[in-house]
Design a protein around this motif. Structure first.
Motif, PDB file in Angstrom:
ATOM      1  N   GLU A  24      51.742  85.777  52.940  1.00 30.74           N
ATOM      2  CA  GLU A  24      50.867  84.518  52.951  1.00 30.74           C
ATOM      3  C   GLU A  24      49.401  84.648  53.551  1.00 30.74           C
ATOM      4  O   GLU A  24      48.525  84.152  52.900  1.00 30.74           O
ATOM      5  CB  GLU A  24      51.786  83.472  53.854  1.00 30.74           C
ATOM      6  CG  GLU A  24      51.572  82.210  53.036  1.00 30.74           C
ATOM      7  CD  GLU A  24      51.702  81.803  51.633  1.00 30.74           C
ATOM      8  OE1 GLU A  24      52.563  82.653  51.282  1.00 30.74           O
ATOM      9  OE2 GLU A  24      51.128  80.995  51.281  1.00 30.74           O
ATOM     10  N   SER A  25      49.310  85.542  54.678  1.00 32.67           N
ATOM     11  CA  SER A  25      47.826  85.554  55.217  1.00 32.67           C
ATOM     12  C   SER A  25      46.901  86.237  54.495  1.00 32.67           C
ATOM     13  O   SER A  25      45.789  86.207  54.749  1.00 32.67           O
ATOM     14  CB  SER A  25      48.106  86.159  56.708  1.00 32.67           C
ATOM     15  OG  SER A  25      48.664  87.568  56.372  1.00 32.67           O
ATOM     16  N   ASP A  26      47.415  87.032  53.408  1.00 36.31           N
ATOM     17  CA  ASP A  26      46.525  87.609  52.475  1.00 36.31           C
ATOM     18  C   ASP A  26      45.813  86.884  51.405  1.00 36.31           C
ATOM     19  O   ASP A  26      44.901  87.238  50.895  1.00 36.31           O
ATOM     20  CB  ASP A  26      46.990  88.814  51.753  1.00 36.31           C
ATOM     21  CG  ASP A  26      47.437  89.838  52.858  1.00 36.31           C
ATOM     22  OD1 ASP A  26      46.739  90.273  53.801  1.00 36.31           O
ATOM     23  OD2 ASP A  26      48.565  90.399  52.915  1.00 36.31           O
ATOM     24  N   ARG A  29      42.095  86.846  50.234  1.00 40.04           N
ATOM     25  CA  ARG A  29      41.373  87.804  51.051  1.00 40.04           C
ATOM     26  C   ARG A  29      41.246  88.798  49.842  1.00 40.04           C
ATOM     27  O   ARG A  29      41.889  89.133  49.119  1.00 40.04           O
ATOM     28  CB  ARG A  29      42.194  88.389  52.000  1.00 40.04           C
ATOM     29  CG  ARG A  29      42.674  87.513  53.228  1.00 40.04           C
ATOM     30  CD  ARG A  29      42.081  88.337  54.294  1.00 40.04           C
ATOM     31  NE  ARG A  29      42.156  87.489  55.523  1.00 40.04           N
ATOM     32  CZ  ARG A  29      43.139  87.618  56.618  1.00 40.04           C
ATOM     33  NH1 ARG A  29      43.988  88.348  56.429  1.00 40.04           N
ATOM     34  NH2 ARG A  29      43.098  86.630  57.601  1.00 40.04           N
ATOM     35  N   LYS A 108      47.750  83.018  44.984  1.00 42.33           N
ATOM     36  CA  LYS A 108      49.290  82.728  45.373  1.00 42.33           C
ATOM     37  C   LYS A 108      49.758  82.019  43.812  1.00 42.33           C
ATOM     38  O   LYS A 108      48.936  81.637  42.939  1.00 42.33           O
ATOM     39  CB  LYS A 108      49.246  81.392  46.202  1.00 42.33           C
ATOM     40  CG  LYS A 108      50.602  80.728  46.463  1.00 42.33           C
ATOM     41  CD  LYS A 108      51.313  81.122  47.576  1.00 42.33           C
ATOM     42  CE  LYS A 108      52.614  80.364  47.817  1.00 42.33           C
ATOM     43  NZ  LYS A 108      53.378  81.024  48.860  1.00 42.33           N
TER      44      LYS A 108
END
Lengths: 515, 515
Positions: A24-26, A29, A108
């Motif tokens: 998720e944190s990517d 990015r 996503k």
């Protein structure tokens, strides 16, 4: 967008990311990926003549992610160059299995978005590509595609194996063109996720074997491959020899002498893992000419059942841990090579039959023909039937038979002191096939000499026998015993593979010495 | 007291204890030991004619405890049978190195008690023996005693090695009768604590190697020993061959092809540990005919220094961890085979010289004679001098030389793109000797073919070369590189042993194929 057939230096500054790490944190990015181009589809987008390329990008194992090369919709929140027109044609013309370096934004895959067909392992994310370079092109036409490499290497050439009722898989007959095609195209064969999954299971089996023994203070050692002589019940005709500075050397068929030498040399408990060799022309689905042998030897405090129970518990630990640690791989392999569910006994419910008990059980179920065979051992057809009977009766695919007739076991195996017709020996069976055996090994030179004198082969003048007996007549040697497992069989029968060749890293048979 | 030449069944009910486990809580307790009789001394006790036997009992490694067979003083608090008269004569006549089962009470060696000479590793406790059986007697006369097996196998036949200033040990010359005596009496050689300590270091080196790479998500694989062809710069004359079902097979000299095949086959980072073979008649102190090769191969993201730094850090990690985990063994070995203290660089102070820098440094210190030798590589004498110079200048026995001339490196090593005369390669040195080397390996078939065409050997018609080049021309292969270490050398030079033969489990040279 930048693309091309070489990676420009210092062009990609985003950090390298492995597919297994993406989360998720990517999202949003920019990342760099180093991947193989596995598939490419070009789709007309909307009413205009814009095209979008969907690429499947694969890293190690079955890790894959969908990549989007798209002219119309830059990813939200990320500055994306517009796609240059030529890129779609370029991507479409790239040979599959080319090695690519790509840069892009992780996006996503929302449940509301227009559905894009996605065959990738990563389903929640995709990468919106902004730079894409081919670092090493594949051949324009592969002799084995990844799809073919990922499919059952024996399909199309199989028949039901009626001799092996516990094995749900079917067996191939005749020359296996398909298996040969796989091994002749080793690069693509190895890239198939199923091949890597089998290799993972193999290496995990080795690892669990070591862990279990290390925890019990066993010491590892290395047995040599080049040995001066060979003795044994049937090894003589099945041994490779070579010229060695004017002498003849042999390739070791077993670590037996060396693991006993370690015990004689002052170790309490030892193991070794290494290659062993048999110049075997027989059944190539069960015997490799070069195979990996797992060997254990330990001091015995009271009797041979200590060793038998240790090795039984070692095997069960391996099977249970594989299931725990490698469920993903096991499922992936079962999708290509179907097998029946492996039944293992609960703790305390392990099945151990003496040889006379096993013969009795067989007699109850076998046709008279099957029982005509030699009564001093259990042949392959009998083992298969015994596996089926035990599965039916005890709900386990794993069991032990012990106290084999002395005449069936090598000269170095200790006879039962109560009944010298039987020996302190055992064999383990998995899915109705032998996966390993062992026993108590004679530590008193006089007993060993008597056993050699009473056996048909070898005798005291067989080359190497004198030196073997000498091991026990210098320093006093503790009572000891051990066992041997073939790693290739252990993996193959655990997974229910149709042939040990599929379990090996680089299979060697009378038909195959390459690559 | 009960004693005799066989262990009566169910006679010893005390729990089995390992010497390594004995501590304060065992004092006053009855235990069972399974041990070798290492030494025996009979002493007249007091004014009467009572005798006491002091026995040294050895388990694995150098674990030893003093055992007391004593008629006069039962241990306090424990019910001890009186010693029967015959036991002292029986114990005295037992051959040393017999395997014994003993039962007795653990007693504390108090500082106030009458001093009993004690050469054992366990100094605080002894065992007051009440039952003692010989389970397996040793020969009455050993051809190699444990004391001799525990001493320097090369003493008495050595000269100072003036060619090797960094090596503080001295080298033997001529046929080593003493080393041969050790290896001809392998049981006793292996029982010597120094031999077991070296074996411990060897196995710990393997383990740390695996741990380090496992932590970095490397995948282990197995390379075959039986291979269809051999190519290389000098391998051709040094290879064992054998008949293989009508073909000729060779014993692999290197895992090079197979580790590259793993990378081509879709792995990012791999390693393997296994035997490799060289039919080498040369220096038996540096080359074994069968040795254990540690091999690493990894994808390269930017350039070859990634691999070099990884392997450098791997080696330093091994050296540091050995010191941490095996200090007892290192000290024990140094007591038999003395060596200078091993100097390692602090983190950030690692010494890395390019080949031209190394040559320059040599030129400053070497005699003109030494520099007459070929200028495209570093020979053994030059390496020894370089080791001494680097030790003096940088206070380290470990350093790296990289960018070797392309002509010195095998055809599969990538040339430096800025200067094709040099290559993306490296060698690691320990105590002035080569312990491993590696480099970037060519992943583009066209580049590989050009390099083969420009090299004197092999050429494109050398058997096996075509199949090797094919690896890179089916699927696109990522840029990659790796290195190889010889385990035997790593252990021998780390410990400062005079010959790799002492580092091997079962040494194989042109002179030795046994046991």
């Amino acid at each position: 967008m930048d693309f091309g057939n070489a990676v420009p230096p210092n062009k990609i500054l985003s950090p390298l990311k492995h597919l297994a790490e993406i989360g998720e944190s990517d999202v949003g990015r920019m990342v760099k990926l180093r991947v193989w181009l596995q598939r490419c589809r070009v789709v007309q987008q909307g009413s205009e003549s814009f095209k979008v390329a969907f690429v499947e990008l694969r890293e190690e194992r079955d890790w894959t992610i969908l990549g989007i090369v798209d002219e119309t919709a830059p990813a939200a929140g990320v500055s994306i160059n517009t796609v240059s027109k030529g890129v779609i044609r370029w991507v479409r013309n790239l040979p599959l299995e080319s090695f690519m370096v790509v840069e892009g934004a992780i996006i996503k895959r929302a449940s509301g978005e227009p559905v894009i067909e996605n065959h990738c392992l990563i389903t929640d994310y995709a990468i919106h590509i902004v730079r894409m370079y081919c670092e090493a092109p594949a051949a324009n036409k592969l002799t084995l595609s990844l799809d073919n490499a990922s499919s059952n290497a024996l399909s199309g050439q199989m028949i039901e194996d009626t001799r092996s009722p516990t094995l749900q898989f079917i067996r191939y007959v005749g020359p296996s063109r398909s298996l040969a095609t796989h091994f002749d195209n080793m690069v693509l064969h190895k890239r198939a996720p199923v091949t890597q999954a089998i290799a993972d299971i193999r290496m995990m089996t080795r690892r669990i074997f070591c862990e279990y023994l290390d925890d019990r203070v066993f010491t590892q050692f290395e047995a040599p491959c080049l040995v001066p002589s060979v003795w044994g019940t049937d090894a003589r005709s099945k041994v490779f020899s070579l010229r060695y500075f004017g002498e003849t050397a042999f390739l070791a068929t077993t670590a037996q002498l060396y693991k006993q030498l370690e015990i004689a040399g002052g170790r309490k408990k030892v193991y070794c893992i290494g290659p062993a060799f048999r110049a075997d022309r027989a059944n190539m689905d069960k015997y490799l000419t070069e195979f990996t042998s797992l060997d254990v030897e330990t001091e015995i405090e009271n009797d041979y059942t200590e060793v038998m129970l240790l090795l039984e518990s070692l095997l069960l630990h391996i099977f249970q841990q594989l299931k725990k640690r490698c469920q993903h791989q096991i499922n992936l392999i079962a999708g290509v090579y179907p097998s029946s569910e492996l039944l293992l006994p609960d703790h305390g419910k392990e099945v151990r039959l003496t040889f006379p008990e096993a013969r009795e059980l067989l007699r109850e179920h076998a046709s008279p023909d099957l029982m005509l065979c030699d009564t001093t051992f259990i042949n392959a057809a009998q083992a298969a039937l015994l596996g089926a009977v035990v599965r039916e009766k005890y709900a386990t695919d794993f069991f032990t038979v012990h106290k084999f007739p002395s005449s069936d076991r090598p000269f170095f195996v200790m006879e039962d002191s109560d009944n010298p017709e039987l020996s302190n020996s055992f064999t383990f069976y998995l899915r109705g096939q032998d996966v390993g055996s062992g026993g108590q090994h004679i530590h008193i030179p006089g007993v060993l000499e008597r056993r050699i004198q009473n056996s048909s082969y070898p005798n005291m003048s067989t080359p190497g026998i004198g030196k073997y007996v000498d091991i026990f007549s210098s320093g006093g040697v503790s009572p000891h015993g051990g066992g041997t497992f073939g790693l290739d069989r252990l993996v193959a029968w655990y997974l229910g593979l149709p042939t040990v060749q599929l379990a090996a890293c680089y299979p060697r048979t009378k038909m195959r010495l390459t690559p």
